[in-house]
Design an enzyme around this catalytic site. Sequence first.
Site, PDB file in Angstrom:
ATOM      1  N   ALA A 177       4.089   2.714  -7.538  1.00 61.58           N
ATOM      2  CA  ALA A 177       3.575   1.417  -7.075  1.00 61.58           C
ATOM      3  C   ALA A 177       3.524   1.437  -5.553  1.00 61.58           C
ATOM      4  CB  ALA A 177       4.482   0.293  -7.553  1.00 61.58           C
ATOM      5  N   LYS A 178       2.895   0.462  -4.975  1.00 61.14           N
ATOM      6  CA  LYS A 178       2.920   0.318  -3.519  1.00 61.14           C
ATOM      7  C   LYS A 178       2.585  -1.128  -3.183  1.00 61.14           C
ATOM      8  CE  LYS A 178       3.423   2.818   0.238  1.00 61.14           C
ATOM      9  NZ  LYS A 178       4.323   3.981   0.391  1.00 61.14           N
ATOM     10  N   GLY A 179       3.112  -1.583  -2.052  1.00 60.31           N
ATOM     11  CA  GLY A 179       2.806  -2.957  -1.634  1.00 60.31           C
ATOM     12  C   GLY A 179       2.447  -2.987  -0.173  1.00 60.31           C
TER      13      GLY A 179
END
Length: 492
Positions: A177-179
């Site tokens: 994931a990444k934000g």
Amino acid sequence: MKKYDRSRYGKGGLTPISTTKDWKLLYFQHGRPGLEKSVELKGLCRYCELRKICSISKPESGVWSCAYYKALKRKKTNLYENVIRQLERTEEIVHFDRDICKILAETMNEIVVHFPVKMDDGKVKMLTGYRVQHNNALGPFKGGLRFHPLVDIDEIRALATLMTWKTAITNIPFGGAKGGLQIDPADYSPEEIEKITRRFTFALGNNIGPEYDIAAPDVNTNPQIMAWILDTYISTVTPSERNRCIHVVTGKPIESGGSQGRYKATGQGIAFLIEKWAKDHGISLKDATYIVQGFGNVGSWAARLMKKNGARLIAVEDITGAILNKRGIDADDLADYVKEHGGVLDYPKAQPIDHETFLTTKADIFIPAALENQITAETAELLKVKLVAEGANGPTDPEGDKVLQRREIDVIPDILCNSGGVIVSYFEWLQNKRSEFWDIEEVDRKLYKMIIDAYERVRDTAEKFKVDWRTAAQIVAISRLEMVYRERGIFP
Ligand code: NAD
């Protein structure tokens, strides 16, 4: 100096005189007031990826702009496109199950939140944040959170996908994931950054969680920001759950449940891998030289830990400028300087150089540890190194990659090279779950074992398939994911 104070840009005899909201340019003048005489003005555009104090111009449109940024904006490549192209290339070589590749070519969930924050002046600002969850076949989603003005959904998609490959290569039970938040932290006070972080966390709500999606520091975020995320998250659960949720983020300060060694983990992993590469190639690091781009968490720790094995740091570049000293730059001393002054600009024990001189500096090893797409076909031709150890995510674009291969420059690809961070994040997560606290020796020993095992898997795969290491790393990752999908099948 506070991390977000950019008054450093006024150094070197240049005085900041203005900024524009639209272009976020900082203007500088050589001792002459007044914009009307500004043809001679130099500027440092916050968006300019070449980081030069460069000429600025006022084109017919009447908007002041930076020549380099404009040129770059035109040819900026899309990182997500690069990541998918790489996946397709790997698929052609190994003929993975087509259906599984179809799944992996898409992100699973994309969360976009728009939320209001009250600024110090009492005005409300609307901000946009992203969390992209690429895949969780191997375990909970896991990935960093970055604050940067150029963050967009495609960049976050790409970085989330790279996280899936990274956790798969290292045999960690996490997905990818990444934000990101599309802000320039320099525009905000520390109090505003805290409010923004907390409001973003609140807006994400149950889309993150200690057994579901776990964040960590990335560009322009740090342990303090992780502590605010933790505090906000646990304030929204029932009192009896609070202390069962501290693994909702990793990279926390030690006192708040962080792990020993997490702050240096990515740099430590890079140093371990370079040592292994040198040993495999019969190169003595005592006689080796290296250059580093980006002197934040990853770059500075990689540089400091490389110092321990005797290699000589001779050039460094960050967003404020580049410096060179062929006799050697003391990475610890430079880290102290950067802490105080906010960047490498004007470091007194080295000479200032421009971007091109930095790239053409002859050295054994180049550690890009800043942002993506820095090594293009054009810049790859300039490098005079034997190894590129990718500390940053996606620092090389596909054309740059081809040039590195043609020039027989070795590459330890990002998904292997910077995996030390997520490995120790996994250790932190485990310690939190088990209420344990490992000492630094235990963390380093376990990190060494996991990252060197991953290195050997990638090296052996490269030899078996006669492919470059980036493709080999991806083969390792996709093989593991393919096996899991084959075993479990596709619901229903
Ligand atoms: P950071 O914010 O601590 O440091 C970023 C550094 O890059 C700063 O020195 C900054 O001045 C420099 N920089 C920014 N733009 C630049 C440019 N255009 N040219 C040259 N220098 C520039 O960030 P970080 O955590 O060190 O992350 C750096 C890279 O490593 C990112 O690609 C990130 O995704 C990747 N990464 C970080 C971690 C981690 O644990 N922090 C783990 C894996 C990968």
